[in-house]
Design an enzyme around this catalytic site. Structure first.
Site, PDB file in Angstrom:
ATOM      1  N   SER A  15       0.849  -1.192   0.000  1.00  0.00           N
ATOM      2  CA  SER A  15       0.000   0.000   0.000  1.00  0.00           C
ATOM      3  C   SER A  15       0.883   1.240   0.000  1.00  0.00           C
ATOM      4  CB  SER A  15      -0.891   0.010   1.244  1.00  0.00           C
ATOM      5  OG  SER A  15      -1.354   1.331   1.459  1.00  0.00           O
ATOM      6  N   HIS A  40      -1.450  -1.363  -4.081  1.00  0.00           N
ATOM      7  CA  HIS A  40      -2.703  -1.001  -3.410  1.00  0.00           C
ATOM      8  C   HIS A  40      -2.724   0.514  -3.194  1.00  0.00           C
ATOM      9  CE1 HIS A  40      -6.128  -1.962  -0.732  1.00  0.00           C
ATOM     10  NE2 HIS A  40      -5.665  -1.008   0.066  1.00  0.00           N
ATOM     11  N   ASP A  42      -4.856   3.613  -1.609  1.00  0.00           N
ATOM     12  CA  ASP A  42      -5.905   3.948  -0.644  1.00  0.00           C
ATOM     13  C   ASP A  42      -6.424   5.357  -0.886  1.00  0.00           C
ATOM     14  OD1 ASP A  42      -6.061   1.647   1.185  1.00  0.00           O
ATOM     15  OD2 ASP A  42      -3.941   2.094   1.511  1.00  0.00           O
ATOM     16  N   MET A  44      -8.883   8.263   0.175  1.00  0.00           N
ATOM     17  CA  MET A  44      -9.652   8.694   1.359  1.00  0.00           C
ATOM     18  C   MET A  44     -10.198  10.094   1.120  1.00  0.00           C
ATOM     19  SD  MET A  44      -7.076   7.481   4.325  1.00  0.00           S
ATOM     20  CE  MET A  44      -6.288   5.861   4.311  1.00  0.00           C
ATOM     21  N   HIS A  73      -8.567   1.131  -3.537  1.00  0.00           N
ATOM     22  CA  HIS A  73      -9.463   0.941  -2.389  1.00  0.00           C
ATOM     23  C   HIS A  73     -10.108   2.288  -2.076  1.00  0.00           C
ATOM     24  CE1 HIS A  73      -9.559  -0.057   2.244  1.00  0.00           C
ATOM     25  NE2 HIS A  73     -10.763   0.062   1.731  1.00  0.00           N
ATOM     26  N   MET A  75     -12.082   4.540  -0.010  1.00  0.00           N
ATOM     27  CA  MET A  75     -12.678   4.818   1.301  1.00  0.00           C
ATOM     28  C   MET A  75     -13.366   6.169   1.190  1.00  0.00           C
ATOM     29  SD  MET A  75      -9.600   3.412   3.651  1.00  0.00           S
ATOM     30  CE  MET A  75      -8.468   3.399   2.274  1.00  0.00           C
ATOM     31  N   MET A 144     -11.468  -5.485   6.113  1.00  0.00           N
ATOM     32  CA  MET A 144     -10.617  -4.572   6.875  1.00  0.00           C
ATOM     33  C   MET A 144     -10.271  -5.234   8.206  1.00  0.00           C
ATOM     34  SD  MET A 144      -9.943  -1.998   5.018  1.00  0.00           S
ATOM     35  CE  MET A 144      -8.901  -1.259   6.281  1.00  0.00           C
ATOM     36  N   ASP A 182      -6.584  -6.261   4.917  1.00  0.00           N
ATOM     37  CA  ASP A 182      -5.944  -4.945   4.878  1.00  0.00           C
ATOM     38  C   ASP A 182      -5.924  -4.344   6.277  1.00  0.00           C
ATOM     39  OD1 ASP A 182      -5.053  -2.418   4.222  1.00  0.00           O
ATOM     40  OD2 ASP A 182      -6.770  -1.897   2.958  1.00  0.00           O
TER      41      ASP A 182
HETATM   42  C1  DX5 Z   1      -6.027   1.735   5.988  1.00  0.00           C
HETATM   43  C2  DX5 Z   1      -5.693   1.372   4.566  1.00  0.00           C
HETATM   44  C3  DX5 Z   1      -4.570   0.416   4.441  1.00  0.00           C
HETATM   45  C4  DX5 Z   1      -3.254   0.871   5.032  1.00  0.00           C
HETATM   46  C5  DX5 Z   1      -2.692  -0.339   5.698  1.00  0.00           C
HETATM   47  O1  DX5 Z   1      -7.241   2.376   6.051  1.00  0.00           O
HETATM   48  O2  DX5 Z   1      -6.805   0.797   3.906  1.00  0.00           O
HETATM   49  O3  DX5 Z   1      -4.404  -0.050   3.107  1.00  0.00           O
HETATM   50  O4  DX5 Z   1      -2.339   1.344   4.094  1.00  0.00           O
HETATM   51  O5  DX5 Z   1      -1.583   0.036   6.421  1.00  0.00           O
HETATM   52  P1  DX5 Z   1      -0.797  -0.959   7.355  1.00  0.00           P
HETATM   53  O6  DX5 Z   1      -0.359  -2.128   6.501  1.00  0.00           O
HETATM   54  O7  DX5 Z   1       0.334  -0.140   7.865  1.00  0.00           O
HETATM   55  O8  DX5 Z   1      -1.749  -1.400   8.442  1.00  0.00           O
HETATM   56 ZN    ZN Z   2      -6.472  -0.188   1.854  1.00  0.00          ZN
END
Ligand code: DX5
Ligand code: ZN
Length: 227
Positions: A15, A40, A42, A44, A73, A75, A144, A182
């Site tokens: 990620s 990956h 993320d 947000m 992903h 969010m 998650m 994740d």
């Molecule tokens: C959190 C993200 C993850 C994040 C995971 O909301 O969806 O993808 O990058 O990070 P680690 O592997 O550090 O828990």
């Molecule tokens: Zn993620």
């Protein structure tokens, strides 16, 4: 195990949330060279989760930097407004949150119609059963294993039971969808997650903040999932 069914390759998806974004292209290329399977990304929006991270232009930059599939992903609240932009920017897999989608069936079909693989994610407090009506529609289920929004959080052990439950749901329905996990995924948590039936592993801190070079971290994680 039925020998006629070849075991699906397990996936390691670093990620970039924990990457040095000042050197994004370089970091993504290094992930690819070190043997990562997907990248990956993320996204947000500051509503579904508190932070704001990045949007389609970062997906485009990752696309230019590597040939790996981009696992986006989302969010975000109301993901329907975003899907087309992300598909056009080069997302290969687009995952929306069950909790943020009022018309999940339609949303997943739109993702497919745009030519991407469709994914649905659930938060730690969301039951597996909420997926029963969409299981045949999805290419990926993302469980998650921390509350979404931040990298570097501690893995929530109670999510393991849910991963096993979803593995059973997928197997019973004959689905070949990926079962991705994740949050807090690393060398310590991988054995239990593999045992529960996950087959795609997102790794942020355990790749980029592992205390060793990312190449070494990726090699260690790949070894741990290859069994
Ligand atoms: C959190 C993200 C993850 C994040 C995971 O909301 O969806 O993808 O990058 O990070 P680690 O592997 O550090 O828990
Ligand atoms: Zn993620």
């Amino acid at each position: 195990m039925d020998q006629r069914i070849p075991m699906k390759k397990r996936i390691l998806a670093p990620s970039i949330l924990s990457a040095d974004l000042g050197y994004l292209a370089d970091q993504v290329k290094r992930c690819e060279q070190a043997g990562a399977d997907w990248i990956h990304i993320d996204v947000m929006d500051g509503h579904f989760v508190p932070p704001i991270s990045y949007g389609p232009r970062i997906v485009e930059a990752c696309k230019r930097a590597s040939n790996l599939p981009l696992d986006v992903h989302l969010m975000v609240e109301n993901p329907d407004r975003q899907i087309e932009m992300f598909a056009k920017s080069g997302a290969d897999l687009i995952t929306v949150h069950q909790e943020a989608s009022s018309h999940l069936d339609r949303t997943l079909n739109v993702i497919k119609a745009l030519g991407a693989k469709s994914g649905v994610s659930i938060n730690p407090a969301t039951p597996a059963e909420t997926l029963s009506e969409v299981i045949d529609l999805v290419d990926l289920i993302l469980v998650m294993t921390v509350n979404p929004g931040f990298g570097g959080q501690k893995f929530i052990p109670s999510t393991l039971k849910k991963v096993s439950k979803i593995r059973t749901m997928l197997d019973l329905s004959g689905s070949l969808a990926w079962l991705e996990v994740d949050g807090g995924v690393g060398l310590e948590t991988l054995p239990a997650l593999i045992n529960a039936g996950a087959d795609a592993f997102v790794a942020g801190s355990s790749v980029f903040n592992a205390g060793v070079e990312m190449e070494k971290a990726i090699a260690n994680l790949k070894l741990a999932i290859s069994g």
